[in-house]
Design a protein around this motif. Sequence first.
Motif, mmCIF file in Angstrom:
data_model
loop_
_atom_site.group_PDB
_atom_site.id
_atom_site.type_symbol
_atom_site.label_atom_id
_atom_site.label_comp_id
_atom_site.label_asym_id
_atom_site.label_seq_id
_atom_site.Cartn_x
_atom_site.Cartn_y
_atom_site.Cartn_z
ATOM 1 N N UNK A 171 0.856 -1.261 0.143
ATOM 2 C CA UNK A 171 0.007 0.096 -0.073
ATOM 3 C C UNK A 171 0.915 1.219 0.047
ATOM 4 N N UNK A 172 1.841 1.236 0.903
ATOM 5 C CA UNK A 172 2.741 2.406 0.849
ATOM 6 C C UNK A 172 3.455 2.744 -0.280
ATOM 7 N N UNK A 173 3.882 1.555 -0.877
ATOM 8 C CA UNK A 173 4.747 1.486 -2.422
ATOM 9 C C UNK A 173 3.706 2.263 -3.679
ATOM 10 N N UNK A 174 2.693 1.540 -3.574
ATOM 11 C CA UNK A 174 1.516 2.125 -4.433
ATOM 12 C C UNK A 174 1.177 3.844 -4.258
ATOM 13 N N UNK A 175 1.061 4.069 -2.897
ATOM 14 C CA UNK A 175 0.585 5.324 -2.661
ATOM 15 C C UNK A 175 1.608 6.212 -2.988
ATOM 16 N N UNK A 176 2.882 6.127 -2.596
ATOM 17 C CA UNK A 176 4.025 6.983 -2.818
ATOM 18 C C UNK A 176 4.333 7.270 -4.306
ATOM 19 N N UNK A 177 3.803 6.273 -5.246
ATOM 20 C CA UNK A 177 4.204 6.540 -6.843
ATOM 21 C C UNK A 177 3.000 6.666 -7.444
ATOM 22 N N UNK A 178 1.883 6.993 -6.813
ATOM 23 C CA UNK A 178 0.627 7.263 -7.707
ATOM 24 C C UNK A 178 0.850 8.827 -7.954
ATOM 25 N N UNK A 179 1.221 9.628 -6.930
ATOM 26 C CA UNK A 179 1.419 11.068 -7.140
ATOM 27 C C UNK A 179 2.452 11.519 -6.780
ATOM 28 N N UNK A 180 3.391 12.077 -7.564
ATOM 29 C CA UNK A 180 4.813 12.679 -7.112
ATOM 30 C C UNK A 180 4.646 14.234 -6.916
ATOM 31 N N UNK A 181 5.394 14.682 -5.587
ATOM 32 C CA UNK A 181 6.237 13.760 -4.841
ATOM 33 C C UNK A 181 5.835 13.386 -3.545
#
Length: 335
Positions: A301-311
């Motif tokens: 979940x954290x990996x998906x959340x970090x990379x959906x919207x930068x930064x």
Amino acid sequence: MILPYVKRKQRILVVVFIALIISLSILAIGLGYASIEWSRLLPTLFGQGTFKEEFVLFSIRLPRIIITLLAGAALALSGAILQGITRNDLADPGIIGINSGAGVAIAIFFLFVPIEAGAFAYLLPLVGFAGAIITSILIYLFAYSRKTGLQPMRLVLVGIGFSMALSGVMVVLTSSADQEKVDFISRWIAGNIWGTDWPYIWALAPWLLLLIPFALFKAHRLDMLGLNEAVATGIGVSIERERIVLLLTAVALAASAVSVTGGIAFIGLMAPHIAKSLVGPRHRINLPIAILLGSFLLLLADTIGRNILDPSGIPAGIIVSLIGAPYFCYLLLKK
């Protein structure tokens, strides 16, 4: 008696989930606003990277991944214990108000108690535990009946009520606070993993090094509590004492986790259920699987959340809720 093929299946699943966690961790290091090329990962890990690569790996990515794995394991184990002692498949520290109790205590501490920055990380788990234990005692008292004992469904409903009430308390606390502090608490409520420095790992790790082995040691007692109360008493189990000890363990696990990850729900609901569906209801077999599943789900979940919207990304708690809320509704209708 646990059948040999079940034990064999458990060992295979443990290896599989450890491999998945390692693979996902490598993927998480190589993705994001500040990332490292996968070909440079091993050289950097052994001190042969550039300053930027070593900074990204050791100061940004690795602490966050370790915190996420530890917190996911703690939340999953807490949920498994709560489901065992209440005999209720819907129990979860985020759903029944324990996380909210820890959150209110942390918010009061953060807003009103002056504290040195160095001691902040180490005091947070203690503050969260105090808030969570007070909340859990109140929930237990409201859900307990002298005639019928602890009512599992009543505990869930009372917990949901407390969670909503404590969310209102959080709004009142932040209504007159500084904007900077309000932003921090808002991110905490959303489940934004913020404690991503090494001091937070040193603050969280001792709790888990003590509580996870203790919970695994008590797995047999959890199995006994799943029996009819008359049967459990007849074979020598002190039901109320075991419930209180295990409840304190679950509260401490959840409070220590959410003190550095924010208000993340549903990990403690989903991981034990998936583990039970894979290896059966015996806690001695499914608890290790649930722990690994919790780590994997929160890191995913954290990996998906970090990379959906930068930064800045999307908080892991929101990603988990998008999956967990429909799952909770499915279980509610099923049960």
